[in-house]
Design a protein around this motif. Structure first.
Motif, PDB file in Angstrom:
ATOM      1  N   ILE A 295      39.451  35.252  32.429  1.00 37.03           N
ATOM      2  CA  ILE A 295      39.936  35.652  30.978  1.00 37.03           C
ATOM      3  C   ILE A 295      40.966  36.730  31.045  1.00 37.03           C
ATOM      4  CG2 ILE A 295      39.703  36.205  28.650  1.00 37.03           C
ATOM      5  CD1 ILE A 295      36.839  34.764  28.901  1.00 37.03           C
ATOM      6  N   SER A 296      42.053  36.624  30.771  1.00 38.10           N
ATOM      7  CA  SER A 296      42.933  37.659  30.802  1.00 38.10           C
ATOM      8  C   SER A 296      42.676  38.616  29.706  1.00 38.10           C
ATOM      9  CB  SER A 296      44.509  37.333  30.846  1.00 38.10           C
ATOM     10  OG  SER A 296      44.718  36.923  29.440  1.00 38.10           O
ATOM     11  N   VAL A 297      42.851  40.087  30.296  1.00 36.91           N
ATOM     12  CA  VAL A 297      42.816  41.078  29.258  1.00 36.91           C
ATOM     13  C   VAL A 297      43.913  42.156  29.515  1.00 36.91           C
ATOM     14  CG1 VAL A 297      40.904  43.095  28.561  1.00 36.91           C
ATOM     15  CG2 VAL A 297      39.998  40.947  29.363  1.00 36.91           C
ATOM     16  N   GLU A 298      44.215  42.777  28.228  1.00 31.03           N
ATOM     17  CA  GLU A 298      45.196  43.869  28.362  1.00 31.03           C
ATOM     18  C   GLU A 298      45.010  44.903  29.262  1.00 31.03           C
ATOM     19  OE1 GLU A 298      46.551  45.133  24.357  1.00 31.03           O
ATOM     20  OE2 GLU A 298      46.604  43.273  23.561  1.00 31.03           O
TER      21      GLU A 298
ATOM     22  N   TYR B 138      37.525  50.101  30.847  1.00 33.28           N
ATOM     23  CA  TYR B 138      36.015  49.957  30.138  1.00 33.28           C
ATOM     24  C   TYR B 138      35.368  48.808  30.914  1.00 33.28           C
ATOM     25  CZ  TYR B 138      38.783  52.404  26.433  1.00 33.28           C
ATOM     26  OH  TYR B 138      39.510  53.526  25.731  1.00 33.28           O
ATOM     27  N   VAL B 139      35.925  48.241  31.951  1.00 32.27           N
ATOM     28  CA  VAL B 139      35.315  47.054  32.422  1.00 32.27           C
ATOM     29  C   VAL B 139      34.510  47.543  33.814  1.00 32.27           C
ATOM     30  CG1 VAL B 139      35.656  44.978  33.540  1.00 32.27           C
ATOM     31  CG2 VAL B 139      36.891  45.395  31.531  1.00 32.27           C
ATOM     32  N   VAL B 140      33.411  47.351  33.918  1.00 28.54           N
ATOM     33  CA  VAL B 140      32.592  47.341  35.133  1.00 28.54           C
ATOM     34  C   VAL B 140      31.762  46.216  35.590  1.00 28.54           C
ATOM     35  CG1 VAL B 140      32.194  49.898  34.928  1.00 28.54           C
ATOM     36  CG2 VAL B 140      30.416  48.356  33.914  1.00 28.54           C
TER      37      VAL B 140
ATOM     38  N   GLY C 260      28.434  44.876  33.755  1.00 32.24           N
ATOM     39  CA  GLY C 260      28.721  45.497  32.481  1.00 32.24           C
ATOM     40  C   GLY C 260      28.660  44.421  31.549  1.00 32.24           C
ATOM     41  N   ARG C 261      28.995  44.784  30.237  1.00 35.01           N
ATOM     42  CA  ARG C 261      28.898  43.953  29.095  1.00 35.01           C
ATOM     43  C   ARG C 261      29.999  43.800  28.528  1.00 35.01           C
ATOM     44  NH1 ARG C 261      24.317  40.908  29.747  1.00 35.01           N
ATOM     45  NH2 ARG C 261      24.238  40.554  27.552  1.00 35.01           N
ATOM     46  N   ILE C 262      30.561  42.756  27.892  1.00 40.52           N
ATOM     47  CA  ILE C 262      31.857  42.601  27.180  1.00 40.52           C
ATOM     48  C   ILE C 262      31.572  41.447  25.974  1.00 40.52           C
ATOM     49  CG2 ILE C 262      32.705  40.467  28.644  1.00 40.52           C
ATOM     50  CD1 ILE C 262      35.461  42.477  28.376  1.00 40.52           C
ATOM     51  N   THR C 263      32.139  41.542  24.936  1.00 42.64           N
ATOM     52  CA  THR C 263      32.011  40.618  23.912  1.00 42.64           C
ATOM     53  C   THR C 263      33.064  39.743  23.899  1.00 42.64           C
ATOM     54  OG1 THR C 263      31.113  42.362  22.719  1.00 42.64           O
ATOM     55  CG2 THR C 263      31.346  40.424  21.467  1.00 42.64           C
TER      56      THR C 263
ATOM     57  N   ASP D 198      32.833  39.513  37.610  1.00 47.05           N
ATOM     58  CA  ASP D 198      34.038  39.800  38.478  1.00 47.05           C
ATOM     59  C   ASP D 198      34.932  40.380  37.742  1.00 47.05           C
ATOM     60  OD1 ASP D 198      35.268  40.309  40.682  1.00 47.05           O
ATOM     61  OD2 ASP D 198      35.723  38.183  41.394  1.00 47.05           O
ATOM     62  N   PHE D 199      35.845  41.031  38.195  1.00 44.81           N
ATOM     63  CA  PHE D 199      37.315  41.399  37.373  1.00 44.81           C
ATOM     64  C   PHE D 199      38.338  41.821  38.237  1.00 44.81           C
ATOM     65  CE2 PHE D 199      34.840  45.203  37.969  1.00 44.81           C
ATOM     66  CZ  PHE D 199      35.615  46.305  38.270  1.00 44.81           C
ATOM     67  N   THR D 200      39.520  41.636  37.922  1.00 47.76           N
ATOM     68  CA  THR D 200      40.855  41.852  38.766  1.00 47.76           C
ATOM     69  C   THR D 200      41.462  43.092  37.953  1.00 47.76           C
ATOM     70  OG1 THR D 200      42.434  40.353  37.585  1.00 47.76           O
ATOM     71  CG2 THR D 200      40.959  39.640  39.362  1.00 47.76           C
ATOM     72  N   LYS D 201      42.784  43.329  37.981  1.00 49.73           N
ATOM     73  CA  LYS D 201      43.460  44.506  37.274  1.00 49.73           C
ATOM     74  C   LYS D 201      43.673  44.043  35.895  1.00 49.73           C
ATOM     75  CE  LYS D 201      45.644  46.679  41.130  1.00 49.73           C
ATOM     76  NZ  LYS D 201      46.727  47.143  41.834  1.00 49.73           N
ATOM     77  N   GLU D 202      43.789  42.715  35.713  1.00 51.49           N
ATOM     78  CA  GLU D 202      44.139  41.998  34.414  1.00 51.49           C
ATOM     79  C   GLU D 202      43.487  41.068  34.015  1.00 51.49           C
ATOM     80  OE1 GLU D 202      48.214  40.776  35.059  1.00 51.49           O
ATOM     81  OE2 GLU D 202      49.004  42.911  34.824  1.00 51.49           O
ATOM     82  N   SER D 203      42.200  40.952  34.438  1.00 56.84           N
ATOM     83  CA  SER D 203      41.246  39.870  34.042  1.00 56.84           C
ATOM     84  C   SER D 203      39.926  40.041  34.233  1.00 56.84           C
ATOM     85  CB  SER D 203      41.516  38.327  34.693  1.00 56.84           C
ATOM     86  OG  SER D 203      41.309  38.401  36.061  1.00 56.84           O
TER      87      SER D 203
END
Length: 221
Positions: free
Chosen positions: A125-128, A134-136, A139-142, A152-157
């Motif tokens: 999912i893309s995120v601003e 705030y992403v680790v 970690g948790r996200i809603t 997992d995460f990238t610079k924008e997702s």
């Protein structure tokens, strides 16, 4: 008073109707479980957005959405028949099985890929970019009000993994690539950032008041 949620979805409701006003919405939602013990004025997280029940029926509640809510969340995309995640606000008797969720959505994310991995599905999912601090990992996200683990995460997702049971219980399991989902990042991360970057210098200057230096700088000497 600020309401807190756990991110554990109690049920999926179904939108009965959406009345669109000038920079506002009135949403009527069919549901059952979140109505148990509910009163007018109670808070019900709807796709992760804290809404106030302004009308209650035997199998529905109605909520108003102001412009800030319409602008920031995917509630503006709802129509009759849409499914929404629902959760009543936390009480002292409620087990905290997810994480602390405020119901204040940060932004809409967009599903950019869905991949099968064994029994699970991985949703990316893309995120601003401004929110990625705030992403680790782990970690948790809603997402639409559901507390999920970041795998997992990238610079924008960000990516999350759903087992078959979870896919059936929350809206994300029914969404497709290109669909939008409400995103709320970790509350604790936001407070940590605020504490680390807070500038006390202005407050300290206010406390000093009138002294000899102040009088000199302002022409009294």
């Amino acid at each position: 008073m600020t309401q807190i949620f756990t991110g554990l979805v109690e049920e999926m409701g179904e939108v009965i109707s959406v009345a669109r006003g000038e920079k506002s919405l009135k949403i009527k939602i069919k549901c059952k479980k979140v109505l148990e013990g509910a009163k007018i004025g109670d808070s019900i997280a709807t796709n992760g957005t804290c809404l106030t029940a302004v009308e209650l029926g035997d199998n529905y509640f109605t909520a108003d959405c102001m412009f800030e809510t319409v602008k920031r969340t995917n509630l503006k995309r709802l129509k009759s028949g849409s499914k929404v995640n629902l959760e009543k606000s936390l009480t002292l008797a409620t087990p905290l099985g997810g994480h602390l969720v405020t119901g204040d959505v940060d932004c809409e994310g967009k599903i950019i890929s869905i991949k099968q991995e064994g029994i699970a599905k991985i949703y990316e999912i893309s995120v601003e970019p401004r929110l990625m601090k705030y992403v680790v990992e782990k970690g948790r996200i809603t997402l639409d009000g559901a507390s999920l683990t970041i795998v997992d995460f990238t610079k924008e997702s960000i990516s999350v993994s759903l087992i078959p049971h979870t896919q059936e219980m929350i809206t994300l399991g029914y969404k497709r690539i290109g669909d939008y989902i409400n995103v709320e990042t970790d509350l604790i991360g936001k407070y940590v950032e605020r504490l680390l970057h807070f500038d006390n210098s202005k407050e300290e200057k206010k406390k000093k008041g009138i002294d000899e230096k102040f009088l000199f700088e302002n022409g009294f000497f």
